[in-house]
Design an enzyme around this catalytic site. Structure first.
Site, PDB file in Angstrom:
ATOM      1  N   LYS A 185       6.610  -2.479  -1.490  1.00  0.00           N
ATOM      2  CA  LYS A 185       7.918  -2.224  -1.030  1.00  0.00           C
ATOM      3  C   LYS A 185       8.622  -3.484  -0.642  1.00  0.00           C
ATOM      4  O   LYS A 185      10.040  -3.776  -1.016  1.00  0.00           O
ATOM      5  CB  LYS A 185       8.392  -1.027  -0.263  1.00  0.00           C
ATOM      6  CG  LYS A 185       7.939   0.268  -0.874  1.00  0.00           C
ATOM      7  CD  LYS A 185       8.135   1.459  -0.152  1.00  0.00           C
ATOM      8  CE  LYS A 185       7.954   2.816  -0.964  1.00  0.00           C
ATOM      9  NZ  LYS A 185       8.152   4.095  -0.141  1.00  0.00           N
ATOM     10  N   GLU A 207      23.329  -1.212   0.482  1.00  0.00           N
ATOM     11  CA  GLU A 207      23.241  -1.417   1.907  1.00  0.00           C
ATOM     12  C   GLU A 207      22.180  -0.888   2.689  1.00  0.00           C
ATOM     13  O   GLU A 207      21.550  -1.383   3.397  1.00  0.00           O
ATOM     14  CB  GLU A 207      24.632  -0.541   2.510  1.00  0.00           C
ATOM     15  CG  GLU A 207      24.917  -0.801   4.063  1.00  0.00           C
ATOM     16  CD  GLU A 207      24.790  -2.191   4.468  1.00  0.00           C
ATOM     17  OE1 GLU A 207      24.934  -3.315   3.815  1.00  0.00           O
ATOM     18  OE2 GLU A 207      24.632  -2.417   5.636  1.00  0.00           O
ATOM     19  N   GLY A 248       4.937   5.488  13.224  1.00  0.00           N
ATOM     20  CA  GLY A 248       4.488   4.461  12.195  1.00  0.00           C
ATOM     21  C   GLY A 248       6.112   3.234  12.167  1.00  0.00           C
ATOM     22  O   GLY A 248       6.974   3.469  12.452  1.00  0.00           O
ATOM     23  N   ASP A 301      14.480   6.699   0.098  1.00  0.00           N
ATOM     24  CA  ASP A 301      13.182   7.520   0.773  1.00  0.00           C
ATOM     25  C   ASP A 301      14.065   8.256   2.035  1.00  0.00           C
ATOM     26  O   ASP A 301      13.806   9.381   2.531  1.00  0.00           O
ATOM     27  CB  ASP A 301      12.288   6.566   1.695  1.00  0.00           C
ATOM     28  CG  ASP A 301      11.343   6.166   0.934  1.00  0.00           C
ATOM     29  OD1 ASP A 301      10.856   6.736  -0.290  1.00  0.00           O
ATOM     30  OD2 ASP A 301      10.461   5.080   1.202  1.00  0.00           O
ATOM     31  N   ASN A 310       4.289   2.393  17.130  1.00  0.00           N
ATOM     32  CA  ASN A 310       3.232   2.357  16.146  1.00  0.00           C
ATOM     33  C   ASN A 310       2.078   1.602  16.966  1.00  0.00           C
ATOM     34  O   ASN A 310       2.093   1.450  17.983  1.00  0.00           O
ATOM     35  CB  ASN A 310       3.995   1.026  15.274  1.00  0.00           C
ATOM     36  CG  ASN A 310       3.161   0.907  14.160  1.00  0.00           C
ATOM     37  OD1 ASN A 310       2.889   1.855  13.310  1.00  0.00           O
ATOM     38  ND2 ASN A 310       2.766  -0.572  13.768  1.00  0.00           N
ATOM     39  N   ARG A 344       2.365  11.135  -8.523  1.00  0.00           N
ATOM     40  CA  ARG A 344       3.086  12.222  -9.241  1.00  0.00           C
ATOM     41  C   ARG A 344       4.271  11.997  -9.766  1.00  0.00           C
ATOM     42  O   ARG A 344       5.028  12.755 -10.340  1.00  0.00           O
ATOM     43  CB  ARG A 344       3.151  13.369  -8.134  1.00  0.00           C
ATOM     44  CG  ARG A 344       1.793  13.822  -7.304  1.00  0.00           C
ATOM     45  CD  ARG A 344       0.933  14.743  -8.200  1.00  0.00           C
ATOM     46  NE  ARG A 344      -0.237  14.946  -7.816  1.00  0.00           N
ATOM     47  CZ  ARG A 344      -1.161  15.689  -8.156  1.00  0.00           C
ATOM     48  NH1 ARG A 344      -0.660  16.563  -8.947  1.00  0.00           N
ATOM     49  NH2 ARG A 344      -2.079  15.701  -7.533  1.00  0.00           N
TER      50      ARG A 344
HETATM   51  P1  NAP Z   1       2.544   0.934   5.200  1.00  0.00           P
HETATM   52  O1  NAP Z   1       3.709   0.012   4.906  1.00  0.00           O
HETATM   53  O2  NAP Z   1       1.203   0.358   4.916  1.00  0.00           O
HETATM   54  O3  NAP Z   1       2.569   1.229   6.673  1.00  0.00           O
HETATM   55  C1  NAP Z   1       1.229   2.071   7.251  1.00  0.00           C
HETATM   56  C2  NAP Z   1       1.516   2.571   8.645  1.00  0.00           C
HETATM   57  O4  NAP Z   1       0.873   3.348   9.201  1.00  0.00           O
HETATM   58  C3  NAP Z   1       1.741   1.499   9.596  1.00  0.00           C
HETATM   59  O5  NAP Z   1       2.719   1.639  10.783  1.00  0.00           O
HETATM   60  C4  NAP Z   1       0.301   1.629  10.462  1.00  0.00           C
HETATM   61  O6  NAP Z   1       0.286   0.972  11.513  1.00  0.00           O
HETATM   62  C5  NAP Z   1      -0.077   2.920  10.211  1.00  0.00           C
HETATM   63  N1  NAP Z   1      -1.256   3.568  10.502  1.00  0.00           N
HETATM   64  C6  NAP Z   1      -2.295   3.385   9.333  1.00  0.00           C
HETATM   65  N2  NAP Z   1      -3.235   4.023   9.746  1.00  0.00           N
HETATM   66  C7  NAP Z   1      -3.189   4.635  11.264  1.00  0.00           C
HETATM   67  C8  NAP Z   1      -3.891   5.232  12.060  1.00  0.00           C
HETATM   68  N3  NAP Z   1      -5.141   5.662  11.705  1.00  0.00           N
HETATM   69  N4  NAP Z   1      -3.458   5.555  13.071  1.00  0.00           N
HETATM   70  C9  NAP Z   1      -1.931   5.138  13.435  1.00  0.00           C
HETATM   71  N5  NAP Z   1      -1.337   4.499  12.671  1.00  0.00           N
HETATM   72  C10 NAP Z   1      -1.723   4.126  11.404  1.00  0.00           C
HETATM   73  O7  NAP Z   1       2.800   2.304   4.456  1.00  0.00           O
HETATM   74  P2  NAP Z   1       4.115   3.105   4.086  1.00  0.00           P
HETATM   75  O8  NAP Z   1       4.733   2.540   2.834  1.00  0.00           O
HETATM   76  O9  NAP Z   1       4.901   3.009   5.227  1.00  0.00           O
HETATM   77  O10 NAP Z   1       3.640   4.723   3.984  1.00  0.00           O
HETATM   78  C11 NAP Z   1       3.148   5.316   5.102  1.00  0.00           C
HETATM   79  C12 NAP Z   1       2.905   6.708   4.713  1.00  0.00           C
HETATM   80  O11 NAP Z   1       4.163   7.501   4.365  1.00  0.00           O
HETATM   81  C13 NAP Z   1       1.973   6.836   3.541  1.00  0.00           C
HETATM   82  O12 NAP Z   1       1.037   8.143   3.605  1.00  0.00           O
HETATM   83  C14 NAP Z   1       2.713   7.105   2.399  1.00  0.00           C
HETATM   84  O13 NAP Z   1       2.063   7.792   1.185  1.00  0.00           O
HETATM   85  C15 NAP Z   1       3.794   8.099   2.907  1.00  0.00           C
HETATM   86  N6  NAP Z   1       5.101   7.838   2.204  1.00  0.00           N
HETATM   87  C16 NAP Z   1       5.469   9.224   1.592  1.00  0.00           C
HETATM   88  C17 NAP Z   1       6.880   9.180   0.974  1.00  0.00           C
HETATM   89  C18 NAP Z   1       7.121  10.618   0.412  1.00  0.00           C
HETATM   90  O14 NAP Z   1       8.150  10.522  -0.117  1.00  0.00           O
HETATM   91  N7  NAP Z   1       6.723  11.663   0.833  1.00  0.00           N
HETATM   92  C19 NAP Z   1       7.517   8.076   1.009  1.00  0.00           C
HETATM   93  C20 NAP Z   1       7.258   6.690   1.514  1.00  0.00           C
HETATM   94  C21 NAP Z   1       6.014   6.950   2.209  1.00  0.00           C
HETATM   95  P3  NAP Z   1      -0.128  -0.516  11.876  1.00  0.00           P
HETATM   96  O15 NAP Z   1       1.050  -1.515  11.739  1.00  0.00           O
HETATM   97  O16 NAP Z   1      -0.793  -0.684  13.244  1.00  0.00           O
HETATM   98  O17 NAP Z   1      -1.018  -0.929  10.893  1.00  0.00           O
END
Ligand code: NAP
Length: 291
Positions: free
Chosen positions: A77, A90, A138, A114, A162, A27
């Protein structure tokens, strides 16, 4: 697969993009175009799908072609952090992840917005993290970006859990190294260490993508507690539904954080901080209309 860029009618316009893979769902173009209209800034903002094995080359090409700024999303990222490691803010240095890139005096700069996006959204909802016990679920890029800002905002306890416990421990170690003053407020473990009573529970996992909530045995919500899912969708996420049934007084998704982090990126690039409120309302309406 590379998303073809839409034709640009005026090549003199400053060019921005969100880069990720996949990125078709993003978006960000809508948000940045709305900010531009609001502030009188002229720009074009595209979606750029980088091949999984050529993020660096795609970024280089974008800036070589005169691009001004990039928002970085999943899964790049950490790679963006590596590319900008001589020009990090920082916040980005500590986070180990970058969501905003730009070129300054021939050097690639990186920031992570973020954390401010999340804090601003919590504030907008009257949820001050100061003095709160926070469970952060997470340990990926999103959790890395918000951990220090939450500590700096004065929470009394931040417990990071996590699914892969090693990643939670690594984030704990990185935060303790970067900001030893907060060591006493910070702890980490596996999902099975989530037991306790929490004022704010933040889902920074991508579990909601599969309509699943992370398994948090023993986690309880304090009176008036907030459950915050960084993910957003047209209807309440699996995590929001679980939290409501588990007694959270307030539940929300991450749309406000999305617009909030974008606002700070926009400010870095264009020198003006846009008003999040109207864009958030328009985006929510767009989401509900399934556009
Ligand atoms: P990422 O680096 O790929 O990390 C994914 C995380 O989710 C890891 O900690 C992973 O655990 C965990 N995970 C995935 N499936 C799981 C499950 N079924 N049960 C438990 N843990 C699970 O992704 P990210 O960049 O951190 O993003 C994470 C989420 O935040 C996404 O949904 C993204 O869209 C959202 N986000 C939103 C914003 C916003 O502005 N609203 C900004 C950033 C991110 P493992 O380490 O065990 O694999």
């Amino acid at each position: 697969m590379t998303t073809p860029a839409p034709p640009i009618s005026n090549p003199a316009l400053r060019k921005f993009a969100v880069i990720g893979n996949p990125v078709a769902h993003s978006r960000s173009p809508f948000i940045h175009e709305a900010f531009a209209a609001q502030t009188g800034v002229s720009l074009v903002y595209e979606r750029l799908c980088a091949p999984l094995d050529n993020f660096a080359g795609t970024v280089k090409q974008f800036f070589d072609d005169g691009g001004v700024g990039l928002n970085v999303t999943v899964p790049f990222k950490e790679q963006a952090w590596q590319m900008a490691k001589d020009g990090l803010s920082e916040r980005a240095r500590v986070a180990g992840a970058v969501n905003t890139l730009w070129m300054q005096d021939g050097q690639l700069k990186g920031c992570n917005t973020d954390g401010i996006g999340l804090l601003n959204d919590l504030e907008r909802q009257g949820q001050n993290p100061t003095g709160k016990r926070i469970l952060l679920v997470g340990a990926g890029g999103a959790a890395k970006g918000v951990a220090l800002p939450l500590l700096e905002a004065g929470c009394t306890k931040l417990h990071i859990v996590n699914r892969t416990v090693e990643k939670a421990m690594a984030l704990h170690a990185a935060m303790t190294d970067a900001a030893p003053t907060y060591a006493l407020s910070l702890s980490a473990g596996g999902l099975d260490s989530a037991d306790g009573q929490w004022d704010i529970v933040i889902n920074a996992t991508s579990s909601s993508i599969d309509d699943k909530a992370p398994d948090l045995p023993g986690a309880r919500f304090a009176p008036n507690a907030l459950a915050y899912d960084m993910f957003y969708a047209t209807r309440p996420t699996a995590f929001m539904r679980w939290a409501e049934s588990a007694g959270a007084a307030h539940v929300c998704d991450g749309l406000g954080m999305l617009v909030g982090q974008a606002a700070v990126s926009f400010q870095i690039w264009n020198g003006v901080l846009p008003d999040v409120g109207p864009v958030l309302i328009a985006l929510r309406a767009q989401l509900h209309a399934n556009l």
